[in-house]
Design a protein around this motif. Structure first.
Motif, PDB file in Angstrom:
ATOM      1  N   GLN A 185       1.746  14.885   0.959  1.00 47.90           N
ATOM      2  CA  GLN A 185       0.111  14.035  -0.416  1.00 47.90           C
ATOM      3  C   GLN A 185       0.093  13.635  -1.021  1.00 47.90           C
ATOM      4  O   GLN A 185      -0.070  13.000  -2.037  1.00 47.90           O
ATOM      5  CB  GLN A 185      -1.079  14.887  -0.201  1.00 47.90           C
ATOM      6  CG  GLN A 185      -1.508  15.665   1.140  1.00 47.90           C
ATOM      7  CD  GLN A 185      -1.659  14.757   2.076  1.00 47.90           C
ATOM      8  OE1 GLN A 185      -2.421  13.481   1.581  1.00 47.90           O
ATOM      9  NE2 GLN A 185      -1.743  15.175   3.703  1.00 47.90           N
TER      10      GLN A 185
ATOM     11  N   HIS B 220       0.695  -0.709  -0.053  1.00 46.63           N
ATOM     12  CA  HIS B 220       0.040  -0.077   0.087  1.00 46.63           C
ATOM     13  C   HIS B 220       0.813   1.035  -0.196  1.00 46.63           C
ATOM     14  O   HIS B 220       1.372   1.438   1.301  1.00 46.63           O
ATOM     15  CB  HIS B 220      -0.978   0.047   1.569  1.00 46.63           C
ATOM     16  CG  HIS B 220      -1.925   1.279   1.347  1.00 46.63           C
ATOM     17  ND1 HIS B 220      -2.942   1.153   0.246  1.00 46.63           N
ATOM     18  CD2 HIS B 220      -2.166   1.665   1.770  1.00 46.63           C
ATOM     19  CE1 HIS B 220      -3.539   2.711   0.529  1.00 46.63           C
ATOM     20  NE2 HIS B 220      -3.391   2.842   2.149  1.00 46.63           N
TER      21      HIS B 220
ATOM     22  N   SER C  20       1.919   4.519   0.818  1.00 43.42           N
ATOM     23  CA  SER C  20       0.933   5.563   0.925  1.00 43.42           C
ATOM     24  C   SER C  20       1.929   6.149   2.398  1.00 43.42           C
ATOM     25  O   SER C  20       2.370   5.421   2.878  1.00 43.42           O
ATOM     26  CB  SER C  20      -0.424   5.299   1.272  1.00 43.42           C
ATOM     27  OG  SER C  20      -0.846   6.149   2.131  1.00 43.42           O
TER      28      SER C  20
ATOM     29  N   ASN D 151       3.755   9.754  -2.290  1.00 39.38           N
ATOM     30  CA  ASN D 151       3.844   8.060  -2.962  1.00 39.38           C
ATOM     31  C   ASN D 151       3.186   8.427  -4.282  1.00 39.38           C
ATOM     32  O   ASN D 151       4.018   6.815  -4.918  1.00 39.38           O
ATOM     33  CB  ASN D 151       2.464   7.660  -2.635  1.00 39.38           C
ATOM     34  CG  ASN D 151       1.553   8.315  -2.983  1.00 39.38           C
ATOM     35  OD1 ASN D 151       1.663   9.570  -2.898  1.00 39.38           O
ATOM     36  ND2 ASN D 151       0.011   7.682  -3.403  1.00 39.38           N
TER      37      ASN D 151
END
Length: 478
Positions: free
Chosen positions: A394, A73, A75, A397
């Protein structure tokens, strides 16, 4: 208890991130590091400079262990969840030791007070840091040491060498306590390995990777604004070069306790243990961290904010349990100690980030967050970007992002995104005036305004990459 605290830690840090209050320094830097490992190459951080090798900044190869989770994932939230799990894990050995040696009520109170301690709260409330790995390692090592399992104590301590360069000194002190507790050979070998690990990192590995050819974070650096990673505040700028060992030797010991902030931090560190921690030799493990922090010229190192006190919490609570066990406290006296410890911890709690979980504002999301994400979707993957500090995490990634207005940021990025409504006291590294001047200059240099909504300004250089809107417009004209 560990599971409940894991959800507390994860809830707080994830809500901060989802409300766009996490920072480029440090969450953005650490995500770029972990993303590098996940992509199969040595870690770099664009936030520290174009293709900057992070192993020349801090020696924290243990971060590679986060890469498999990040690959599942991609993030910044993955780093925050891993951090929550690591710190929650550190609750287990201390609580079990207290319960086994002092009874179930003691285990519950001491475990809860440790898990909600202000040092942990400050760390969880401020991004992600590699020292999260130190919390369980210290807890397991010192628990083993307090129970006479000296070999296990050494084995748990040695991986600290991979967490951060200064923690080798903590390993050295743990080794000396092991020697004092009876295993001289094991203790001195552990101490030697700890000292050698720190010297190797500071004098060989970090200078070899650092473009300047030296270690950039000698803790006497004249850097009142802060720095990155585990050696500086997320709200600060990069540290300068160290002023050297001679400066250290010339300092008076008065510098350890002046200004009063240092004394306040020391008192607050020991207060939850009712100062009984000073009766245990385990507390010596806190000395290296306290010394480098209080000798630093960087004022953010002196106080109770950020992540700097995280490594102190397992040490002082392990010393607390050890002191209670060694003094053979009677049941009535133990109850008084536990009640006082709980009272002090509860008194301190509202002054630190865990209290935010009880605030309705924590669970409300500003509509501007949705606006920001809708604009960020216009930025393609792998683009070069400069962004405001609260926008950077934000974007880390999927883009090559650096900090807008920071001197080491990659010049002439394809995209610029700025939050112009950030209050003056929260701004870094630019003031409102300098930010507006830089945006005006960017337009003069050929950037075009793609969007200007609710304080968010998104700029793009058309000569670098045509916008889909431009293509659609040309087709319509044709």
């Amino acid at each position: 208890m560990a599971v409940v605290l894991f959800f507390v830690y994860a809830a707080l840090s994830l809500r901060i991130h989802h409300r766009m209050l996490s920072n480029s320094y440090d969450l953005g830097i650490f995500e770029q590091v972990v993303r590098s490992y996940a992509d199969g190459h040595l870690p770099v951080s664009e936030l520290k400079g174009p293709d900057f090798p992070i192993l020349g900044d801090h020696f924290s190869p243990i971060l590679a262990l986060v890469a498999p989770f990040y690959a599942l994932h991609r993030s910044a939230g993955t780093l925050l969840v891993v951090q929550a799990a690591l710190i929650a894990l550190s609750v287990v050995p201390l609580t079990l030791w207290a319960r086994r040696s002092l009874g179930s009520p003691a285990g519950a109170v001491i475990g809860g007070c440790y898990g909600l301690s202000w040092g942990i709260a400050s760390a969880v409330g401020f991004d992600f840091h590699e020292v999260a790995f130190a919390a369980p390692l210290l807890a397991f090592s010192l628990t083993a040491l307090g129970n006479g399992r000296l070999t296990a104590a050494a084995y748990w301590a040695l991986p600290l060498l991979l967490v951060k360069e200064d923690l080798g000194l903590t390993v050295a002190v743990i080794g000396l306590v092991i020697a004092w507790r009876g295993s001289r050979k094991l203790g001195f070998v552990t101490a030697g390995l700890g000292l050698a690990g720190t010297l190797l990192a500071l004098l060989v590995i970090l200078p070899a990777f650092n473009p300047s050819g030296s270690f950039a974070y000698w803790f006497l650096a004249d850097n009142p604004a802060g720095s990155s990673g585990a050696s500086g505040a997320g709200a600060g700028a990069g540290a300068g070069a160290g002023t050297g060992v001679l400066d250290l030797l010339s300092r008076s010991t008065v510098g350890l306790v002046v200004p009063q902030t240092k004394v306040s931090t020391l008192m607050l560190t020991l207060a939850p243990t009712l100062f009984l921690a000073v009766r245990s030799p385990l507390l010596w493990a806190a000395l290296p961290t306290l010394v480098w922090r209080f000798f630093s010229n960087n004022y953010v190192h002196w106080g109770t904010g950020y992540h700097y006190s995280l490594v102190l919490m397992p040490i002082v609570f392990a010393a607390f349990v050890d002191a209670l066990v060694q003094r053979g406290t009677r049941p009535a006296g133990l109850k008084r100690y536990l009640a006082a410890t709980a009272a002090v911890s509860l008194l301190i709690l509202p002054n630190f980030p865990f209290w935010q979980l009880l605030s309705p504002a924590t669970w409300r999301t500003d509509p501007r967050v949705a606006v920001a994400h809708s604009l960020m979707k216009k930025i393609p993957d792998d683009a070069t970007v400069q962004a405001s500090t609260y926008l950077v995490p934000q974007l880390t990634n999927r883009t090559s992002v650096s900090l807008y207005g920071y001197p080491v940021s990659r010049p002439s990025p394809q995209w610029i995104m700025v939050d112009t409504w950030v209050p003056q006291g929260w701004r870094w590294p630019l003031t409102y005036e300098s930010e507006r001047a830089m945006l005006t200059l960017a337009l003069y240099k050929g950037y075009r305004t793609v969007a200007d909504r609710d304080g968010f300004v998104l700029l793009h250089r058309p000569d670098r990459e045509p916008l889909s809107d431009d293509l659609d417009a040309s087709k319509h004209k044709g």
